[in-house]
Structures are given as structure tokens and as C-alpha cells.
Design an enzyme around this catalytic site. Structure first.
Site, short mmCIF file in Angstrom:
data_model
loop_
_atom_site.label_atom_id
_atom_site.label_comp_id
_atom_site.label_asym_id
_atom_site.label_seq_id
_atom_site.Cartn_x
_atom_site.Cartn_y
_atom_site.Cartn_z
N GLU A 40 -46.14 -12.94 10.88
CA GLU A 40 -46.38 -13.09 12.33
C GLU A 40 -45.72 -14.37 12.86
OE1 GLU A 40 -50.05 -11.73 13.93
OE2 GLU A 40 -50.41 -10.37 12.25
N ILE A 69 -59.05 -30.20 -7.22
CA ILE A 69 -60.45 -30.56 -7.50
C ILE A 69 -60.96 -29.78 -8.71
CG2 ILE A 69 -62.82 -30.39 -6.57
CD1 ILE A 69 -61.50 -31.10 -3.78
N ILE A 122 -43.83 -3.74 5.97
CA ILE A 122 -44.77 -3.29 7.00
C ILE A 122 -46.18 -3.14 6.42
CG2 ILE A 122 -45.25 -1.52 8.77
CD1 ILE A 122 -42.67 -3.39 9.14
N THR A 123 -47.07 -4.02 6.89
CA THR A 123 -48.45 -4.04 6.39
C THR A 123 -49.15 -2.73 6.75
OG1 THR A 123 -48.56 -6.43 6.64
CG2 THR A 123 -50.67 -5.26 6.52
C1 LIG Z 1 -46.74 -9.51 3.05
C2 LIG Z 1 -46.00 -9.41 4.34
C3 LIG Z 1 -46.50 -8.61 5.36
C4 LIG Z 1 -45.77 -8.45 6.55
N1 LIG Z 1 -46.24 -7.58 7.51
C5 LIG Z 1 -45.43 -7.27 8.57
C6 LIG Z 1 -45.78 -6.23 9.49
O1 LIG Z 1 -46.85 -5.61 9.38
N2 LIG Z 1 -44.93 -5.91 10.48
C7 LIG Z 1 -43.74 -6.57 10.65
O2 LIG Z 1 -43.01 -6.24 11.58
N3 LIG Z 1 -43.39 -7.58 9.81
C8 LIG Z 1 -44.19 -7.93 8.77
N4 LIG Z 1 -43.82 -8.93 7.89
C9 LIG Z 1 -42.58 -9.63 8.12
C10 LIG Z 1 -42.75 -11.09 8.50
O3 LIG Z 1 -43.24 -11.20 9.81
C11 LIG Z 1 -41.37 -11.78 8.29
O4 LIG Z 1 -41.18 -11.86 6.88
C12 LIG Z 1 -41.30 -13.16 8.93
O5 LIG Z 1 -41.32 -13.04 10.33
C13 LIG Z 1 -40.04 -13.94 8.53
O6 LIG Z 1 -38.89 -13.15 8.59
P1 LIG Z 1 -37.94 -13.08 7.32
O7 LIG Z 1 -38.77 -12.79 6.13
O8 LIG Z 1 -36.81 -12.16 7.61
O9 LIG Z 1 -37.37 -14.54 7.13
P2 LIG Z 1 -36.05 -15.16 7.79
O10 LIG Z 1 -36.05 -14.88 9.26
O11 LIG Z 1 -34.87 -14.74 7.01
O12 LIG Z 1 -36.29 -16.72 7.58
C14 LIG Z 1 -35.97 -17.41 6.38
C15 LIG Z 1 -36.23 -18.90 6.63
O13 LIG Z 1 -35.38 -19.39 7.68
C16 LIG Z 1 -36.18 -19.99 8.70
N5 LIG Z 1 -35.53 -19.77 10.00
C17 LIG Z 1 -35.05 -18.62 10.51
N6 LIG Z 1 -34.54 -18.84 11.73
C18 LIG Z 1 -34.69 -20.16 12.00
C19 LIG Z 1 -34.36 -21.00 13.10
N7 LIG Z 1 -33.78 -20.52 14.22
N8 LIG Z 1 -34.65 -22.32 13.02
C20 LIG Z 1 -35.26 -22.82 11.91
N9 LIG Z 1 -35.58 -22.08 10.85
C21 LIG Z 1 -35.33 -20.76 10.89
C22 LIG Z 1 -37.54 -19.29 8.60
O14 LIG Z 1 -38.57 -20.08 9.17
C23 LIG Z 1 -37.67 -19.19 7.08
O15 LIG Z 1 -38.09 -20.43 6.55
C24 LIG Z 1 -44.55 -9.15 6.72
C25 LIG Z 1 -44.09 -9.99 5.71
C26 LIG Z 1 -44.78 -10.11 4.53
C27 LIG Z 1 -44.22 -10.99 3.45
#
Ligand SMILES: Cc1cc2nc3c(=O)[nH]c(=O)nc-3n(C[C@H](O)[C@H](O)[C@H](O)COP(=O)(O)OP(=O)(O)OC[C@H]3O[C@@H](n4cnc5c(N)ncnc54)[C@H](O)[C@@H]3O)c2cc1C
Length: 386
Positions: free
Chosen positions: A368, A342, A156-157
Site C-alpha cells: 500500500e 529483549i 494480489i492479496t
Molecule cells: C505480500 C504483498 C501483498 C501485496 N498486495 C497487493 C494487493 O493486494 N494489490 C496490489 O495492487 N498490490 C499489492 N502488493 C504490491 C505492493 O503494493 C508493491 O509491492 C509496492 O507498492 C511496491 O512496488 P514494487 O514492489 O514494484 O517496488 P518498486 O516500485 O520496484 O520499488 C523498489 C524500491 O524503489 C523505491 N522507489 C520506487 N520509486 C521511487 C521514487 N520515485 N523515489 C524513491 N524511491 C523509489 C521503492 O520505495 C522501493 O524501495 C503487495 C505486495 C506484497 C509483497
């Protein structure tokens, strides 16, 4: 909602000067200390940056989406951590209240958000619910006139800086319809923060887990006052947020391109500036063309966003927002990669900004909504439309 043109014409150059004269010179400090200096945070408050998108009636500046993307482009031209200090306030942290909050919720929270007195974060992601956010497990059980919240939110940012969270929890059955958005004060008994995440880039930004153990929140803190609407609110908030990430991506690409042009003029090999080699020019040209394409797309979608009824969701605009996020965030990844190329070996050395921008840019196509989620939204909507 928008700021009058005359005032905006003063705001934008003032912000450009602030970025160039105060933020860019502080990038090395930020990288070394992993902290945004307090005097810069004060200056951001004085400039009204915490209230850019809060309507004037609540003490903000009330930018339109078209104005907001221009501001975010400028902020994209420096380390993303600077924008992150107030980014969740004007973006995903408080937009839920602005879009769907009751008049009382707006009057209570938005003036504090606009002044920078209250930092708000957006808490949707969980350890087992990222892309599949509608499967979130954090429970909110009704107990009299309060809900009792249990669960963990991940990555959570701004959580370590937050005074309150827009937090999605399950009040009903499975799926999106069982989710409600709550305003959860950070000081609530039972709310704990995990340790700060150690990230690949974007030093100076702060993310961590938010752990809820029997946290009691008044039922009146459900955004809009109606349970079961929280997932819709979250998706509307993310639409605007994704467009802003797209604008930041374009700003960052323009900065990387400037750094690359400068280096190509200065660095000599084979007796001439490397910029005279057509293979270097080709990399610069590809980056410039892709940047202009991305930025044109972002501005077009922003205009359409401003044209739709306030706070309504529109699947066609959501689809276009996803096109912008998909294209602009992938684009800045390619521009950053070429920027390092570059610079040659120097591009791998921390002394040059492109090294850290390369790492900073990597996050943009993850949070996002990943690139894959944007593809799913676009594909689904294309098949739905006539
Ligand atoms: C630095 C940072 C700041 C963040 N800030 C916030 C914040 O303020 N609030 C908040 O709520 N969240 C926040 N997040 C969370 C962020 O939004 C999630 O990490 C992101 O949405 C991906 O979810 P996940 O990491 O669980 O990946 P996963 O959902 O586990 O995905 C893993 C991989 O599988 C792929 N994938 C998953 N489902 C499918 C599908 N159906 N079809 C094809 N490919 C798929 C994804 O694209 C990805 O490549 C933050 C993350 C980071 C790293």
C-alpha cells in the site's frame, strides 16, 4: 457513516475476546499449516467482520474511520493473516465500489461482500508498475458493450480466495488519466491465477499473480460508469487502506511490547529479572513512547478523515495519512527489532511469537505504498501548501 456508540461499545470488547480466546491460541497452527482454519472463518462471518465498513443499508455494520482504526488495532494484536481473510473485503477490495460505484454496482456487490459470500481483492500492481502505478500496462479495449482485458497483476492479496477483483486497467492514453477501475469476476473466461507466492512472513495470507488473457468484462463494470477515473478511485481507496495499515502496525507493536515485557519479567540473568536492567528498560521505554506517538497520530488522522465530505479526496488528509503510514510502519519495525533483542537468542527461535512478528511486520512498510512513496507524498504536499 458510523455505528452508534452503544453498539460499538459491545462490538469492540467482543472482538477483543475473539482475538484473545480464538485467534491468539490459533497462531501456532497458522504458522505451521499456512492456512486460517475454516471454523475461524465461519466465526468471522457470524461476527459480521466481512461487512465492518459496508453501510448498514447494504447489510454491513458501517463503521466510521475512527471506529475502524480501533477495530484494526485489536486485530493487529495477533497474526496479520487472520485479518487478511476479510481485510481486503472491508478495505481496498470493495472500498472503490463504496466510494465511487454506481447505485446498481453498490446494490449488486456490497451485500455479498458484507455477508462474506463474495471476497474482493484489489489489483493495481503489475510486474513493471509498482510504485509507479500510473504507468500500468494492462489494456482494456472497448469491443461493443464490453471491454477486453489483457495483462498481468502481481502480488494480489487474497486473489486465490477472491470472487471478484477491483482491477485497474488502461482504457485511454498514458498516465493516470488513462486508467479505469473495473469490477472483474474471478470466474471470467481467460482469467488465470499464478502459483501462490512464497513470502518472508505473514503465513496464512495468500498472494499471487492474476493473469488476464482476452477477458471480456461488460462496460457497465467500470466503477462509477465513467472511464478514466480509475486512478483517482485507487488513490482514495489507498488513503483509507494506509490508515488501517497504520492502525494494524500500532496493534502489532502493542502485542510485541506485551510479549517483551512478559519475557523481561520472567527471564533471569545475573541473579535477577532482565527487566531490572536499565538497558532493557530503555528498549521497553523507547517502544512504548513510539507506540503512543504513532497511535495518537493514527487516531487524529482518522478523526480528520471522518470530518471531511464523504468520499471526497483531500490532499492535506492524504498527506497526514502518509505521515501515519510512514511513522507507524517504521515504528513497528523498530519495536519488533527491540522485541527480538529483549528475547536474546530466544527471539530468533520460532517458538516465541516475536520471531514471526519480526518477519510479519516487514511487509507493512512495503505494501500500500512504500515508506519512500509516503515521503514523496508528504514532501510534494508540503511544497504545494501555502
Ligand atoms: C505480500 C504483498 C501483498 C501485496 N498486495 C497487493 C494487493 O493486494 N494489490 C496490489 O495492487 N498490490 C499489492 N502488493 C504490491 C505492493 O503494493 C508493491 O509491492 C509496492 O507498492 C511496491 O512496488 P514494487 O514492489 O514494484 O517496488 P518498486 O516500485 O520496484 O520499488 C523498489 C524500491 O524503489 C523505491 N522507489 C520506487 N520509486 C521511487 C521514487 N520515485 N523515489 C524513491 N524511491 C523509489 C521503492 O520505495 C522501493 O524501495 C503487495 C505486495 C506484497 C509483497
Amino acid at each position: 457513516m458510523s455505528l452508534d456508540a452503544e453498539s460499538f461499545d459491545i462490538l469492540l470488547p467482543t472482538l477483543q475476546r475473539f482475538v484473545n480466546e480464538r485467534l491468539v491460541p490459533a497462531e501456532n497452527h497458522l504458522e505451521e499449516h499456512d492456512e486460517v482454519p475454516a471454523d475461524l472463518i465461519e466465526a468471522m462471518k457470524e461476527m459480521g467482520l466481512f461487512g465492518l465498513t459496508v453501510p448498514e443499508e447494504y447489510g454491513g455494520i458501517g463503521l466510521s474511520v475512527s471506529q475502524e482504526v480501533l477495530v484494526n488495532y485489536e486485530l493487529g494484536r495477533t497474526a496479520p493473516a487472520f485479518r487478511s481473510v476479510f481485510g481486503t473485503n472491508i478495505g481496498i477490495g470493495s472500498q472503490g465500489i463504496l466510494m465511487d460505484g454506481t447505485p446498481e454496482q453498490k446494490a449488486t456487490y456490497l451485500p455479498k461482500v458484507a455477508s462474506g459470500e463474495l471476497i474482493m481483492s484489489f489489483a493495481l500492481t503489475e510486474p513493471d508498475a509498482g510504485t509507479d502505478a500510473a504507468s500500468l500496462k494492462t489494456r482494456a479495449e472497448l469491443d461493443g458493450d464490453h471491454y477486453v482485458l489483457n495483462g498481468t497483476k502481481r502480488f494480489i492479496t487474497n486473489a486465490p480466495r477472491a470472487g471478484a477483483f477491483t482491477l485497474m486497467a488502461r482504457t485511454g492514453g498514458p498516465g493516470a488519466g488513462g486508467v479505469s477501475s473495473f469490477i472483474v469476476p474471478a470466474g471470467s473466461p481467460g482469467l488465470k491465477l499464478g502459483k501462490n507466492d512464497k513470502k518472508m512472513g505473514q503465513r496464512g495470507t495468500k498472494t499471487c499473480d492474476v493473469i488476464l488473457e482476452n477477458v471480456r468484462v461488460p462496460a457497465a463494470n467500470i466503477i462509477g460508469g465513467v472511464p478514466g477515473q480509475g486512478f483517482k478511485t485507487a488513490m482514495k481507496v489507498l488513503d483509507r487502506g494506509r490508515l488501517n495499515i497504520s492502525a494494524v502496525s500500532c496493534g502489532l507493536a502493542s502485542r510485541i511490547l506485551d510479549e517483551s515485557r512478559r519475557y523481561a519479567r520472567d527471564r533471569k540473568q545475573f541473579g535477577k529479572a532482565i527487566g531490572e536492567f536499565q538497558l532493557i528498560q530503555a528498549m521497553l521505554a523507547d517502544s512504548q513512547a513510539e507506540l503512543l506517538a504513532g497511535w495518537s497520530l493514527v487516531k487524529d488522522v482518522a478523526q480528520r478523515f471522518d470530518g471531511k465530505p464523504a468520499h471526497a479526496s483531500d490532499p492535506d488528509i492524504s498527506m497526514r495519512v502518509s505521515c501515519a503510514k510512514l511513522f507507524a510502519t517504521e515504528m513497528v519495525g523498530r519495536v519488533a527489532d527491540r522485541g527480538v533483542q529483549i528475547h536474546g537468542g530466544a527471539g530468533y527461535i520460532n517458538e516465541y511469537p516475536v520471531e514471526r512478528f519480526y518477519r510479519d511486520a516487514r511487509l507493512l512498510r512495503l505494501y500500500e505504498g512504500t515508506t519512500q512513496v509516503q515521503q514523496l507524498i508528504i514532501g510534494r504536499e508540503l511544497l504545494r501548501q501555502d
